[in-house]
Design a protein around this motif. Structure first.
Motif, mmCIF file in Angstrom:
data_model
loop_
_atom_site.group_PDB
_atom_site.id
_atom_site.type_symbol
_atom_site.label_atom_id
_atom_site.label_comp_id
_atom_site.label_asym_id
_atom_site.label_seq_id
_atom_site.Cartn_x
_atom_site.Cartn_y
_atom_site.Cartn_z
ATOM 1 N N LEU A 60 45.172 72.172 66.006
ATOM 2 C CA LEU A 60 45.837 71.058 65.319
ATOM 3 C C LEU A 60 47.276 70.927 65.800
ATOM 4 O O LEU A 60 47.889 71.910 66.216
ATOM 5 N N ALA A 61 47.801 69.716 65.704
ATOM 6 C CA ALA A 61 49.236 69.520 65.923
ATOM 7 C C ALA A 61 49.765 68.655 64.791
ATOM 8 O O ALA A 61 49.111 67.702 64.364
ATOM 9 N N TYR A 62 50.949 69.016 64.328
ATOM 10 C CA TYR A 62 51.540 68.275 63.212
ATOM 11 C C TYR A 62 53.056 68.312 63.369
ATOM 12 O O TYR A 62 53.617 69.317 63.814
ATOM 13 N N HIS A 63 53.711 67.222 63.014
ATOM 14 C CA HIS A 63 55.168 67.198 63.080
ATOM 15 C C HIS A 63 55.745 66.915 61.701
ATOM 16 O O HIS A 63 55.399 65.918 61.077
ATOM 17 N N THR A 64 56.604 67.812 61.232
ATOM 18 C CA THR A 64 57.108 67.688 59.855
ATOM 19 C C THR A 64 58.092 66.522 59.714
ATOM 20 O O THR A 64 58.215 65.949 58.641
ATOM 21 N N GLY A 65 58.799 66.205 60.807
ATOM 22 C CA GLY A 65 59.809 65.141 60.715
ATOM 23 C C GLY A 65 59.186 63.765 60.609
ATOM 24 O O GLY A 65 59.625 62.925 59.835
ATOM 25 N N THR A 66 58.133 63.538 61.380
ATOM 26 C CA THR A 66 57.527 62.205 61.424
ATOM 27 C C THR A 66 56.271 62.120 60.559
ATOM 28 O O THR A 66 55.725 61.043 60.369
ATOM 29 N N ASP A 67 55.790 63.288 60.102
ATOM 30 C CA ASP A 67 54.568 63.357 59.315
ATOM 31 C C ASP A 67 53.370 62.799 60.081
ATOM 32 O O ASP A 67 52.468 62.206 59.513
ATOM 33 N N ARG A 68 53.398 62.968 61.392
ATOM 34 C CA ARG A 68 52.253 62.521 62.179
ATOM 35 C C ARG A 68 51.473 63.736 62.661
ATOM 36 O O ARG A 68 52.036 64.807 62.883
#
Lengths: 183, 255
Positions: A60-68
């Motif tokens: 999985l990949a997730y970015h906390t800043g963009t919530d994508r």
């Protein structure tokens, strides 16, 4: 994405995301990596990227800043280094609930290919992936072609603000160095 | 006329040297072309052009041990100036002499291609981009390669060097290159010259020590390089102007 806190295995500053992905693959790590760019200019204060791994292979990949999540999160993550990276180990069972989130999934080789720009590492990562996920890559590829899924590269290219920031930073650096190098 | 192009990329592994030699060969059908290995720290043009046994190289010229003419070789329809691979050669070379070398070569050719170091971290690495009229940016359709290509462009334009175009290389079928190229172009000052497919032929050519266009002239990658060369409009300039420009400090005064 909610993950239980893992056991810290490594915490360091790297210039190339490639090194982290190669290291994780070598160790066959099950757990996750948290990427934090040192270049605050290009990131929201909250901006951290998380990539989870099963036996060294990205899931999985997730970015906390963009919530994508998924491929677009890889684009969010792709800011110029150095990065501060922490690697955490988790039991496969603890990752399992998070790994059910299909919308956050990335094909096994995609982080190496798109984030690190290393097709050879991407190939070895795909070889290390379980058979059902290798098949998923090919499906991912064709979906990509059909234009159904936005690839990580395209998501990166759609982020005008980030790209302009990269360009501004490079121009400032070039001007500064011109004096230093006596051009 | 002479126009100097730096073939550049921010990172290694994009196939920059293969591209320099292929563009050179394709352009040599219309122009008198000189290809220079300006990557003096990690020379490999000689291996691509069948010159691994070249006795005199750019290192000797930059160390002031030989005139430029002694390091030029006629290969595959081009003039090739290879660089040596020894550390001693690199240590003794004075990168600033590259300016003089380019000025001398400019007097007798139409197009100079500088195979540039894949980095921006030192004066030596950036010098070819500063010396060139325009850069050709070699990119893979990946985030790091595009992001590094952008940096190269910004360095180039800051130093008053233009952008001739983008060359996507090692493109895989699954990569939706048309869309990626279209989006990439929005941020660059030059057009996409071509997208070169990933090619086993290019690897074979490198192993055989021959340029791709000599080794497999009919393959898809070779055809793409020819399209790139056709898309590149070489601008008129007089050798005298170029020589003067390279001999003087080339960086605009506002810096």
């Amino acid at each position: 994405m909610k993950l239980p806190r893992g056991r810290l295995r490594r915490s360091r500053v790297v210039t190339e995301p490639r090194d982290v992905l190669a290291d994780v693959l070598d160790r066959g790590l099950t757990g996750y990596a948290v990427f934090e760019s040192q270049e605050t200019l290009l990131l929201d204060a909250e901006g951290r990227g998380v990539v989870t791994f099963a036996d060294g292979v990205p899931v999985l990949a997730y970015h906390t800043g963009t919530d994508r999540g998924g491929p677009p999160a890889l684009a969010d993550l792709a800011v110029p280094g150095p990065y501060h990276v922490s690697l955490y180990a988790l039991d496969a069972a603890d990752l399992e609930p998070a790994h059910r989130a299909d919308d956050l999934r990335v094909p096994p080789g995609m982080p190496a290919e798109r984030l690190a720009g290393d097709p050879a590492l991407a190939d070895s990562t795909r070889r290390a992936a379980p058979a059902d996920r290798r098949d998923a890559v090919e499906r991912g590829g064709s979906t990509d072609d059909a234009g159904d899924a936005q690839s990580a590269v395209e998501a990166f290219l759609d982020d005008t603000e980030k790209i302009e920031a990269i360009k501004d930073q490079a121009r400032a650096e070039a001007r500064e160095r011109a004096a230093e190098w006596e051009f | 006329m002479v126009e100097v192009f730096a073939v550049a990329s921010g990172k290694g592994g994009t196939g920059k040297t293969t591209s320099t030699v292929a563009l050179g060969m394709a352009l040599s059908e219309r122009y008198d072309v000189t290809v220079v290995d300006a990557d003096t720290g990690m020379a490999n043009l000689l291996f691509h052009a069948g010159l691994s046994d070249a006795e005199t190289t750019l290192h000797d010229v930059l160390a002031d041990d030989a005139p430029v003419e002694a390091a030029t070789y006629d290969r595959f329809g081009m003039t090739v100036v290879p660089c040596g691979t020894s550390l001693d050669g690199f240590r003794d070379a004075d990168p600033d002499r590259l300016r003089e070398v380019v000025a001398t070569l400019a007097a007798g050719t139409d197009v100079i291609l500088l195979d540039s170091p894949p980095a921006l971290d030192s004066r030596t690495a950036v010098l070819p981009v500063v010396l060139a009229d325009r850069i050709v940016v070699v990119l893979q359709p990946t985030i790091p390669a595009i992001s590094d290509g952008l940096k190269v462009q910004e360095y180039a334009t800051t130093y008053d060097t233009g952008v001739a175009g983008l060359l996507f290389n090692k493109v895989r079928e699954s990569e939706s290159i048309d869309r990626v190229a279209e989006k990439t172009e929005r941020y660059f000052d030059g057009p996409t010259l071509a997208a070169v497919p990933e090619s086993e032929r290019a690897r074979e050519a490198r192993r055989a020590g021959r340029p791709l266009l000599a080794h497999a002239p009919d393959c898809a990658a070779a055809a793409a390089y020819r399209r790139a060369a056709d898309a590149l409009t070489v601008r008129e300039g007089s050798p005298g102007d170029a020589a003067d420009r390279f001999r003087s400090a080339v960086v605009p005064e506002q810096l």
